[in-house]
Motif scaffolding. Structure first.
Motif, PDB file in Angstrom:
ATOM      1  N   ASN A  23       0.817  -1.208   0.000  1.00 44.38           N
ATOM      2  CA  ASN A  23       0.000   0.000   0.000  1.00 44.38           C
ATOM      3  C   ASN A  23       0.856   1.266   0.000  1.00 44.38           C
ATOM      4  N   ALA A  24       1.942   1.237   0.786  1.00 43.93           N
ATOM      5  CA  ALA A  24       2.828   2.400   0.848  1.00 43.93           C
ATOM      6  C   ALA A  24       3.448   2.677  -0.516  1.00 43.93           C
ATOM      7  N   PHE A  25       3.862   1.623  -1.209  1.00 45.02           N
ATOM      8  CA  PHE A  25       4.436   1.769  -2.541  1.00 45.02           C
ATOM      9  C   PHE A  25       3.412   2.255  -3.558  1.00 45.02           C
ATOM     10  N   ARG A  26       2.259   1.636  -3.552  1.00 43.07           N
ATOM     11  CA  ARG A  26       1.236   1.980  -4.541  1.00 43.07           C
ATOM     12  C   ARG A  26       0.907   3.469  -4.479  1.00 43.07           C
ATOM     13  N   LEU A  27       0.671   3.973  -3.265  1.00 38.23           N
ATOM     14  CA  LEU A  27       0.306   5.378  -3.114  1.00 38.23           C
ATOM     15  C   LEU A  27       1.446   6.306  -3.509  1.00 38.23           C
ATOM     16  N   TYR A  41       7.591  -2.508 -10.393  1.00 37.94           N
ATOM     17  CA  TYR A  41       8.869  -2.314  -9.715  1.00 37.94           C
ATOM     18  C   TYR A  41       9.022  -3.027  -8.368  1.00 37.94           C
ATOM     19  N   LEU A  42       7.929  -3.503  -7.785  1.00 38.86           N
ATOM     20  CA  LEU A  42       8.022  -4.041  -6.431  1.00 38.86           C
ATOM     21  C   LEU A  42       8.938  -5.257  -6.349  1.00 38.86           C
ATOM     22  N   GLY A  43       8.872  -6.130  -7.348  1.00 43.62           N
ATOM     23  CA  GLY A  43       9.720  -7.317  -7.320  1.00 43.62           C
ATOM     24  C   GLY A  43      11.198  -6.970  -7.322  1.00 43.62           C
ATOM     25  N   THR A  44      11.572  -6.018  -8.166  1.00 36.92           N
ATOM     26  CA  THR A  44      12.963  -5.577  -8.232  1.00 36.92           C
ATOM     27  C   THR A  44      13.376  -4.936  -6.914  1.00 36.92           C
ATOM     28  N   TYR A  45      12.493  -4.106  -6.365  1.00 38.15           N
ATOM     29  CA  TYR A  45      12.784  -3.459  -5.081  1.00 38.15           C
ATOM     30  C   TYR A  45      13.000  -4.483  -3.981  1.00 38.15           C
ATOM     31  N   LYS A  46      12.142  -5.496  -3.903  1.00 38.09           N
ATOM     32  CA  LYS A  46      12.259  -6.491  -2.841  1.00 38.09           C
ATOM     33  C   LYS A  46      13.591  -7.227  -2.913  1.00 38.09           C
ATOM     34  N   ALA A  47      14.049  -7.521  -4.116  1.00 38.94           N
ATOM     35  CA  ALA A  47      15.332  -8.207  -4.265  1.00 38.94           C
ATOM     36  C   ALA A  47      16.473  -7.330  -3.758  1.00 38.94           C
ATOM     37  N   ILE A  48      16.427  -6.046  -4.093  1.00 44.05           N
ATOM     38  CA  ILE A  48      17.444  -5.108  -3.618  1.00 44.05           C
ATOM     39  C   ILE A  48      17.355  -4.938  -2.103  1.00 44.05           C
ATOM     40  N   SER A  49      16.138  -4.785  -1.615  1.00 39.69           N
ATOM     41  CA  SER A  49      15.925  -4.548  -0.189  1.00 39.69           C
ATOM     42  C   SER A  49      16.395  -5.730   0.657  1.00 39.69           C
ATOM     43  N   LYS A  50      16.150  -6.954   0.176  1.00 39.42           N
ATOM     44  CA  LYS A  50      16.559  -8.134   0.922  1.00 39.42           C
ATOM     45  C   LYS A  50      18.068  -8.167   1.125  1.00 39.42           C
ATOM     46  N   ILE A  51      18.800  -7.829   0.076  1.00 40.50           N
ATOM     47  CA  ILE A  51      20.262  -7.796   0.185  1.00 40.50           C
ATOM     48  C   ILE A  51      20.694  -6.794   1.251  1.00 40.50           C
ATOM     49  N   LEU A  52      20.081  -5.628   1.244  1.00 38.16           N
ATOM     50  CA  LEU A  52      20.472  -4.576   2.178  1.00 38.16           C
ATOM     51  C   LEU A  52      20.057  -4.891   3.610  1.00 38.16           C
ATOM     52  N   ARG A  70      18.577   1.680  -0.889  1.00 38.23           N
ATOM     53  CA  ARG A  70      17.671   0.753  -1.581  1.00 38.23           C
ATOM     54  C   ARG A  70      16.972   1.427  -2.759  1.00 38.23           C
ATOM     55  N   PHE A  71      16.613   2.690  -2.596  1.00 34.10           N
ATOM     56  CA  PHE A  71      15.947   3.397  -3.691  1.00 34.10           C
ATOM     57  C   PHE A  71      16.951   3.930  -4.710  1.00 34.10           C
ATOM     58  N   LYS A  72      18.127   4.277  -4.246  1.00 32.41           N
ATOM     59  CA  LYS A  72      19.175   4.691  -5.175  1.00 32.41           C
ATOM     60  C   LYS A  72      19.477   3.568  -6.164  1.00 32.41           C
ATOM     61  N   ARG A  73      19.640   2.345  -5.642  1.00 28.03           N
ATOM     62  CA  ARG A  73      19.916   1.199  -6.508  1.00 28.03           C
ATOM     63  C   ARG A  73      18.731   0.898  -7.418  1.00 28.03           C
ATOM     64  N   LEU A  74      17.521   1.018  -6.876  1.00 29.41           N
ATOM     65  CA  LEU A  74      16.324   0.740  -7.667  1.00 29.41           C
ATOM     66  C   LEU A  74      16.217   1.689  -8.854  1.00 29.41           C
ATOM     67  N   PHE A  75      16.392   2.978  -8.597  1.00 29.40           N
ATOM     68  CA  PHE A  75      16.194   3.963  -9.652  1.00 29.40           C
ATOM     69  C   PHE A  75      17.319   3.905 -10.688  1.00 29.40           C
ATOM     70  N   ILE A  76      18.522   3.529 -10.269  1.00 28.67           N
ATOM     71  CA  ILE A  76      19.609   3.332 -11.236  1.00 28.67           C
ATOM     72  C   ILE A  76      19.274   2.164 -12.155  1.00 28.67           C
ATOM     73  N   GLU A  77      18.814   1.066 -11.555  1.00 32.46           N
ATOM     74  CA  GLU A  77      18.501  -0.123 -12.352  1.00 32.46           C
ATOM     75  C   GLU A  77      17.347   0.128 -13.311  1.00 32.46           C
ATOM     76  N   LEU A  78      16.378   0.938 -12.894  1.00 35.94           N
ATOM     77  CA  LEU A  78      15.198   1.187 -13.719  1.00 35.94           C
ATOM     78  C   LEU A  78      15.328   2.440 -14.584  1.00 35.94           C
ATOM     79  N   ALA A  79      16.469   3.125 -14.437  1.00 34.80           N
ATOM     80  CA  ALA A  79      16.712   4.363 -15.199  1.00 34.80           C
ATOM     81  C   ALA A  79      15.618   5.394 -14.940  1.00 34.80           C
ATOM     82  N   LEU A  80      15.254   5.546 -13.666  1.00 44.97           N
ATOM     83  CA  LEU A  80      14.253   6.541 -13.285  1.00 44.97           C
ATOM     84  C   LEU A  80      14.949   7.722 -12.622  1.00 44.97           C
TER      85      LEU A  80
END
Length: 235
Positions: A23-27, A41-52, A70-80
């Motif tokens: 819910n936090a992500f969706r909003l 993006y949630l699946g990619t985020y969870k994989a990154i978050s688990k490592i951290l 966790r978000f820095k890595r996510l946005f780099i990977e997704l080019a956002l």
């Protein structure tokens, strides 16, 4: 066994973190004009978050670093092109608004009238306090301790030592640690020499060498365990 102090974990022990996270992500993604962000993006985020989070448990990073990384890595990977600092803070704020109680928790606490109850969570202070205060758990805990406040996290011994100091107790035989994570809650309790109870509602196989004192799959089983032992309540 003469437990009179029960220390609980929060996420996926008392409150459903999976639902909170979604819910936090969706909003937040909707706020950023990405209505499909949760699915995309949630699946990619969870994989990154688990490592951290594994790094955090093993002392390889800090909670403040994790909050942004966790978000820095996510946005780099997704080019956002999204600021991970601002996004991370908004995400924490959103987490604090989500309260989803796990089945059986309220009934379980209603049966624990003779125990001192504390909360020990690896999480961000504001989010965790807000979630507790917005739920039926409000006013149940003698003390709420978060890893952000202490600078330590489960399974480190220091966070348990901090809890013992705040509760003004010294005898580990009086304490039972209860949580869903083998590597955090159960390993932490084992490291500190206190008995542990693994809350395992999905009946996951324990493929580690971490052994809890008890394992339960529903909350009514905790009451059964505690009823079988004599209670000596001390100040």
């Amino acid at each position: 066994m003469k437990y009179d102090v029960l220390i609980f974990d929060l996420d996926d022990t008392l409150l459903d973190f999976g639902m909170t996270e979604q819910n936090a992500f969706r909003l937040l993604f909707e706020e950023y004009g990405l209505p499909n962000g949760l699915n995309d993006y949630l699946g990619t985020y969870k994989a990154i978050s688990k490592i951290l989070w594994d790094d955090l448990e093993n002392g390889r990073t800090t909670l403040s670093e994790l909050k942004v990384e966790r978000f820095k890595r996510l946005f780099i990977e997704l080019a956002l092109e999204i600021d991970p600092v601002i996004f991370g803070q908004k995400y924490i704020e959103n987490l604090g608004k989500e309260v989803h109680m796990i089945e059986g928790v309220e009934e379980m606490f209603a049966s624990l009238k003779d125990f001192r109850i504390a909360l020990l969570t690896n999480g961000f202070k504001d989010a965790q306090h807000n979630r507790v205060n917005g739920s039926a758990l409000k006013n149940l805990f003698e003390i709420i301790i978060t890893s952000e406040e202490t600078g330590f996290q489960k399974p480190q011994k220091e966070i348990f030592a901090y809890a013992f100091e705040k509760l003004q107790i010294s005898d580990p035989a009086r304490v039972l640690m209860i949580g869903d994570s083998l590597t955090s809650d159960i390993q932490g309790g084992n490291n500190f020499g206190i008995d542990t109870c693994w809350f395992n509602p999905t009946r996951k196989l324990n493929k580690t060498d971490i052994q809890p004192t008890f394992e339960i799959h529903t909350w009514n089983k905790l009451a059964e365990i505690l009823k079988k032992q004599p209670i000596t309540v001390n100040a």
